[in-house]
Design an enzyme around this catalytic site. Structure first.
Site, PDB file in Angstrom:
ATOM      1  N   CYS A   1       2.440  -0.414   8.804  1.00 47.43           N
ATOM      2  CA  CYS A   1       2.300   0.775   9.288  1.00 47.43           C
ATOM      3  C   CYS A   1       1.011   1.234   8.449  1.00 47.43           C
ATOM      4  O   CYS A   1       0.219   2.093   9.297  1.00 47.43           O
ATOM      5  CB  CYS A   1       3.488   2.119   9.070  1.00 47.43           C
ATOM      6  SG  CYS A   1       4.815   1.929  10.155  1.00 47.43           S
TER       7      CYS A   1
ATOM      8  N   ARG B   1       7.676  -4.994   0.712  1.00 46.93           N
ATOM      9  CA  ARG B   1       8.664  -4.878   0.208  1.00 46.93           C
ATOM     10  C   ARG B   1       9.559  -5.911   0.437  1.00 46.93           C
ATOM     11  O   ARG B   1      10.834  -5.926   0.291  1.00 46.93           O
ATOM     12  CB  ARG B   1       9.607  -3.369   0.713  1.00 46.93           C
ATOM     13  CG  ARG B   1      10.985  -3.267  -0.196  1.00 46.93           C
ATOM     14  CD  ARG B   1      11.589  -1.582   0.043  1.00 46.93           C
ATOM     15  NE  ARG B   1      12.069  -1.510   1.251  1.00 46.93           N
ATOM     16  CZ  ARG B   1      13.178  -1.863   1.562  1.00 46.93           C
ATOM     17  NH1 ARG B   1      13.556  -2.380   1.556  1.00 46.93           N
ATOM     18  NH2 ARG B   1      12.895  -1.259   3.148  1.00 46.93           N
TER      19      ARG B   1
END
Lengths: 215, 215, 215, 215
Positions: free
Chosen positions: D144, D91
């Site tokens: 992550c 994003r």
């Protein structure tokens, strides 16, 4: 002509209605696209039963495209789900009182299936119709994800030419007029579903667009 | 015939539009109630200037009822404000770059004014129109509260027969299609405002209904 | 030496404990500042009774400073309240089953009282102690606001040299370990209260700092 | 003696620090359990590079257990991740300015891997330590999840006796003292990680406990 199976769910968790079913009915009554034949089916909010009902509907309708729709109360926008995961883990009992904890949906099935929809293009189409939408990376672990995973497994193992996916919709405004919680009116939700179904019916490749989540 | 002055605001904080003004225009164009004469005025999002513009509009329109409307981005529903407080405390600069910190709006004015609308009845009317709504106990400390307090002070000191209040509206869906944030479509926001204006125009006493907040 | 009265509340709304009382006890046991004499008093979460208890405590302790503290479940940080408003409007019944709707706290009292604390300096002090804090412009309309308004009215009408205010604290982490809701550990909440009490005890003028809200 | 590799991340997205790395350092300095040898490694917040660094660390440390930790700003509690998915979809740009869109992490890898930790037992242990915790069904699609998937793929293909998983932590209170957003103090975050590491080191089977999500 594209044959489309759209499913919504029974009400659950004490709600008076389920916007997924209400919106799916509106779309089936008026699909929008000229080359779409849309059948709406309501699924029980019950682990196992919902998948039996879905399989029956798929056999009856013989669809080119299946879009299952569920309620995601609290989400502010229409979300096109990216992935279904192979686990049932119920936070609340389903409508038959079943509450499976950490049980695979398909014993020895893959950990997950990606949606068979052009997810980003579907999101863009809903937005172009004026309805807030985004990609979701989790359909949860309740009956929605159960149906989504079961659908993708059915497609992977028995119906290679069918495409399928899952869309979560927010509360309908009519449903939460006296609760301060995010919602959209049913006609807006139906507009988003029309845009998504039309897009999924007419394109097989996705667009490249931002839409990930940092966590 | 009730003469109604409805105000919305200019865009601010980098938004492309302000749903308060867009919705107010829709209501003025089609008020709904048969005995309403609605004038819509757009206020600058500038401390001081906004109140000058409001005062001019009040003098020109000579309204029986004034409902000022502003955007509360992030709130999920239409909120009828309960109280205006006598302080300007800007978290961000206004459209003229002013950023007052802890300054009274009216030197030696009362700490607060309660709205002159039947707040609970207005909330009930919006809900009956299918639009989520609730009471708010803070209009913030930016230009919205500034206008709300200024309006109530004007009424208290110079126009005892005029009634007035303030309504905050969520983002319009059209405005945030690509942001995962609560919103309502503009027509729904306008429907809520119509219900609120009609209610405020036709009743002066409030209903007894739950609507407080624990904090 | 500054005599400080700190109040917390009984548990309410089905919670097992109230972090306002737990934290207030910690501060009274170890106030931090060398020139503070802190008395902690627990108030009932009951309209009317809570104010009687507060008045008794004020008469007994004869404080220079009164800081009442309550739980604001869901808020992510410690909030120093800016203003108390003259209305009881219960969303849920209090601990005695009372649920007043839109009733003034003090008949013919002013619409609101501003806090008598240096609000921005208190917020800055809590932050300097490492605890997230901000200004709040509404203490709600439940027993917290009731006590806050009653305190400021008592000061305004009978105790001109006493200063007073209200602080809302989030859920304690210990209280919501199994709920995905914002919280802070009790020792952090107590640290924030110590910083606030010390600041309020030692300065009467506020700092100029951003801290308003747009709505 | 269990050899544990704990990883945190560099700061990203304009933050001044990363609580995942700060907390991991605290745990490595004082692991708590007597039979744990904990090595802390900081990974770059860069697609690809982070996985190279993880692989090097695994080769150097030869761990029995690997727990990677990342920041999930906005989540109110410590979340133990259930599943890693095979997609990079950024994003925002990573720290090297890379922003992959819908790219598989491992070409022809499985769609997802479930965590190799006793997820529910880890959550219960963090809660027992007084720190709010829950299961998460999405680690997002940023660095992550990239590291989580890469770790599980490494384990699945090359290190069958190593166990591994991923934990997301909220903002540290110290990091957001002036933002009204959920947080926990670093020592509380470290306490949760200690409880999770100890649990993961000492048990291989999970407990049966509620912890799913409806969506």
């Amino acid at each position: 002509m594209t044959r489309v199976l759209l499913t919504g769910f029974d009400t659950f968790a004490g709600e008076a209605s389920n916007p997924s079913w209400e919106a799916v009915r509106l779309v089936a009554a008026e699909p929008g696209g000229t080359d779409l034949e849309v059948t709406a089916v309501r699924l029980s909010c019950v682990y196992g039963i919902a998948l039996d009902e879905l399989r029956s509907a798929v056999e009856r309708v013989d669809p080119d495209l299946v879009v299952c729709v569920g309620q995601a109360g609290g989400r502010p926008d229409v979300t096109v789900e990216r992935i279904a995961i192979n686990v049932d883990d119920a936070r609340i009992p389903d409508n038959a009182g079943r509450q499976p904890i950490d049980v695979p949906i398909v014993e020895a099935g893959p950990a997950a299936y990606f949606a068979g929809l052009p997810v980003k293009a579907c999101v863009a189409a809903a937005r172009a119709a004026g309805v807030p939408a985004s990609v979701s990376s989790t359909a949860g672990t309740f009956v929605c994800n159960h149906v989504f995973y079961g659908l993708m497994h059915l497609i992977a193992t028995e119906r290679p030419t069918t495409r399928g996916g899952f869309v979560h919709v927010p509360f309908a405004s009519e449903q939460v007029a006296d609760r301060a919680v995010a919602s959209l009116p049913l006609p807006a939700i139906a507009d988003a579903l029309r845009a998504i179904v039309t897009t999924a019916a007419t394109r097989t490749t996705d667009i490249s667009a931002e839409g990930g989540s940092t966590h």
